[in-house]
Enzyme design. Structure first.
Site, PDB file in Angstrom:
ATOM      1  N   GLY A  67       0.836  -1.197   0.000  1.00 20.52           N
ATOM      2  CA  GLY A  67       0.000   0.000   0.000  1.00 20.52           C
ATOM      3  C   GLY A  67       0.866   1.240   0.000  1.00 20.52           C
ATOM      4  N   PHE A 111       3.511  10.055   0.351  1.00 16.31           N
ATOM      5  CA  PHE A 111       4.929   9.866   0.076  1.00 16.31           C
ATOM      6  C   PHE A 111       5.458   8.559   0.633  1.00 16.31           C
ATOM      7  CE2 PHE A 111       4.349  14.479  -0.153  1.00 16.31           C
ATOM      8  CZ  PHE A 111       4.757  14.651  -1.473  1.00 16.31           C
ATOM      9  N   GLY A 112       4.667   7.947   1.466  1.00 10.75           N
ATOM     10  CA  GLY A 112       5.086   6.689   2.063  1.00 10.75           C
ATOM     11  C   GLY A 112       4.683   5.509   1.202  1.00 10.75           C
ATOM     12  N   VAL A 165       4.555   1.041   1.521  1.00  7.48           N
ATOM     13  CA  VAL A 165       4.789  -0.145   2.332  1.00  7.48           C
ATOM     14  C   VAL A 165       4.946  -1.344   1.409  1.00  7.48           C
ATOM     15  CG1 VAL A 165       3.972  -1.583   4.242  1.00  7.48           C
ATOM     16  CG2 VAL A 165       3.359   0.840   4.181  1.00  7.48           C
ATOM     17  N   ARG A 217      -7.916   2.600  10.846  1.00  6.91           N
ATOM     18  CA  ARG A 217      -7.018   2.451   9.685  1.00  6.91           C
ATOM     19  C   ARG A 217      -5.567   2.275  10.123  1.00  6.91           C
ATOM     20  NH1 ARG A 217      -8.696   7.601  10.074  1.00  6.91           N
ATOM     21  NH2 ARG A 217      -7.104   9.036  10.836  1.00  6.91           N
ATOM     22  N   ASN A 218      -5.252   2.692  11.349  1.00  4.98           N
ATOM     23  CA  ASN A 218      -3.884   2.584  11.860  1.00  4.98           C
ATOM     24  C   ASN A 218      -3.709   1.444  12.862  1.00  4.98           C
ATOM     25  OD1 ASN A 218      -2.871   4.604  10.270  1.00  4.98           O
ATOM     26  ND2 ASN A 218      -3.367   6.214  11.764  1.00  4.98           N
ATOM     27  N   ASP A 236       1.543   2.748  12.824  1.00  4.33           N
ATOM     28  CA  ASP A 236       1.640   4.076  12.237  1.00  4.33           C
ATOM     29  C   ASP A 236       1.941   5.164  13.238  1.00  4.33           C
ATOM     30  OD1 ASP A 236       1.690   5.958  10.196  1.00  4.33           O
ATOM     31  OD2 ASP A 236       0.438   4.565   9.065  1.00  4.33           O
TER      32      ASP A 236
HETATM   33  O1  ACK Z   1      -4.954  -2.920   4.641  1.00  9.52           O
HETATM   34  P1  ACK Z   1      -3.547  -2.885   4.262  1.00  9.52           P
HETATM   35  O2  ACK Z   1      -3.014  -4.016   3.481  1.00  9.52           O
HETATM   36  O3  ACK Z   1      -2.668  -2.666   5.539  1.00  9.52           O
HETATM   37  O4  ACK Z   1      -3.191  -1.505   3.534  1.00  9.52           O
HETATM   38  C1  ACK Z   1      -2.319  -0.726   4.274  1.00  9.52           C
HETATM   39  C2  ACK Z   1      -1.100  -0.342   3.462  1.00  9.52           C
HETATM   40  O5  ACK Z   1      -0.023  -1.158   3.872  1.00  9.52           O
HETATM   41  C3  ACK Z   1      -0.686   1.123   3.643  1.00  9.52           C
HETATM   42  O6  ACK Z   1      -0.387   1.386   4.983  1.00  9.52           O
HETATM   43  C4  ACK Z   1      -0.488  -2.107   4.782  1.00  9.52           C
HETATM   44  N1  ACK Z   1       0.516  -2.286   5.840  1.00  9.52           N
HETATM   45  C5  ACK Z   1       1.199  -1.328   6.505  1.00  9.52           C
HETATM   46  N2  ACK Z   1       2.023  -1.882   7.407  1.00  9.52           N
HETATM   47  C6  ACK Z   1       1.854  -3.232   7.315  1.00  9.52           C
HETATM   48  C7  ACK Z   1       2.404  -4.351   8.006  1.00  9.52           C
HETATM   49  N3  ACK Z   1       3.320  -4.180   8.983  1.00  9.52           N
HETATM   50  N4  ACK Z   1       1.991  -5.584   7.673  1.00  9.52           N
HETATM   51  C8  ACK Z   1       1.055  -5.738   6.713  1.00  9.52           C
HETATM   52  N5  ACK Z   1       0.496  -4.734   6.019  1.00  9.52           N
HETATM   53  C9  ACK Z   1       0.882  -3.493   6.320  1.00  9.52           C
HETATM   54  C10 ACK Z   1      -1.772  -1.590   5.365  1.00  9.52           C
END
Ligand code: ACK
Length: 306
Positions: A32, A36-37, A39, A171-172, A185
């Site tokens: 995701g 600017f970030g 993952v 969401r976080n 987050d």
């Molecule tokens: O619902 P998601 O897949 O969970 O969509 C967002 C996306 O990246 C943007 O933040 C996923 N994400 C973030 N950190 C992690 C993590 N540690 N493990 C799995 N998914 C993550 C988040």
């Protein structure tokens, strides 16, 4: 290197908190992104003691991110480094920051964010607003209360470490394979040490619908304002991921909050639980419960089998 990536129970693995050579990471795909970030999902070798290949999440910056984005990311990393491990807080595994783009490596949580998980659990044909846990197709009330308890435990720990999250929302929160919820987050999180009240300096989009009145009006952020946000998160859980203050603009919401308005009790929501939300949204931060109190109450609530 065709090994199956292992799922690791990080609870028994000592924290690395270490600089990791980039060639130990094999990027698999994007999970995701934000402004600017970015993952990424990656396979890492040698990340945990005795294990071969593990799945990890890599937080990094998109091309075009500025120096201030990088500074924010480094602040987040510094904060995560200081925070000891807790099973309800997303765990730092390592980092590569000597070169750009910087990487923060954290545990991978296979079920993604809590908000989408809640929305996806809605049974088809359910209304979007007022869609309450009565009609989840996959989650019981007990599951939902366990989510709430996990987040309260993670936040009790974070505040015990003199940290303020400032962006607590469904969401976080990320969800592990075994459905454990973990607070994530730290983009906006600040380490306050002895200054209990953090004053915001930089401008940016703000999570208004989750913010305490005193944060919106006076830029005051405390453990108590995190508790307000937690109340909104509780409302998100009970409504299976509805948007808070539906059909209200942020400006209207602020005006109404100031005159004493609070979101009504969602249908199917137990009175006891709604009473907890209202206490989280008390005008006076000192009248709000602490995360430790919330956790203890939820524990009782869960054990009553409600
Ligand atoms: O619902 P998601 O897949 O969970 O969509 C967002 C996306 O990246 C943007 O933040 C996923 N994400 C973030 N950190 C992690 C993590 N540690 N493990 C799995 N998914 C993550 C988040």
């Amino acid at each position: 290197t065709n090994q199956e990536p292992e799922r690791v129970d990080y609870a028994n693995v000592p924290t690395a908190h270490k600089s990791v050579p980039r060639d130990q990471l094999k990027i698999i795909k994007e999970l995701g992104h934000g402004n600017f970030g970015l993952v990424l999902l990656a396979e890492a070798s040698g990340m945990t003691l005795g294990s071969k290949v593990t799945l990890v999440a890599v937080k990094t910056l998109k091309e075009g991110a500025g120096q201030s984005d990088k500074a924010d990311m480094m602040r987040e990393l510094d904060l995560m480094k200081k925070l000891p491990d807790h099973c309800n807080v997303v765990r730092l595994l390592g980092f590569c920051v000597e070169e750009d783009p910087p990487y923060i490596i954290v545990e991978y949580l296979s079920r993604g964010n809590l908000k989408d998980l809640l929305k996806d659990s809605r049974s088809k044909g359910g209304r979007v607003y007022g869609n309450l846990h009565g009609i989840s197709k996959s989650l019981t009330s007990k599951d939902l209360m366990k989510f709430a308890k996990d987040v309260a435990d993670g936040m009790a720990f974070i505040s015990s470490q003199q940290c303020i999250h400032r962006d607590l929302a469904a969401r976080n929160v990320l969800v592990a394979e075994d459905m454990t919820c973990k607070v994530s987050d730290f983009g906006l999180a600040r380490d306050v040490m002895n200054i209990r009240v953090y004053e915001r300096r930089s401008e940016g989009p703000l999570p208004m619908r989750w913010m305490a009145l005193e944060s919106i009006l006076d830029d005051v952020y405390t453990a108590e304002s995190d508790v307000w946000s937690y109340g909104v998160l509780l409302w998100e859980i009970v409504t299976l991921g509805a948007r808070p203050y539906p059909a209200m603009t942020a400006n209207v919401m602020i005006g109404k909050l100031q005159s004493g308005y609070r979101m009504p009790k969602p249908q199917h929501c137990q009175q006891e639980l709604y009473a907890m939300m209202l206490r989280c949204w008390d005008d006076d931060p000192d009248n709000r419960p602490t995360f430790t109190m919330i956790s203890a109450e939820l524990e009782k609530y869960i054990n009553k089998g409600k």
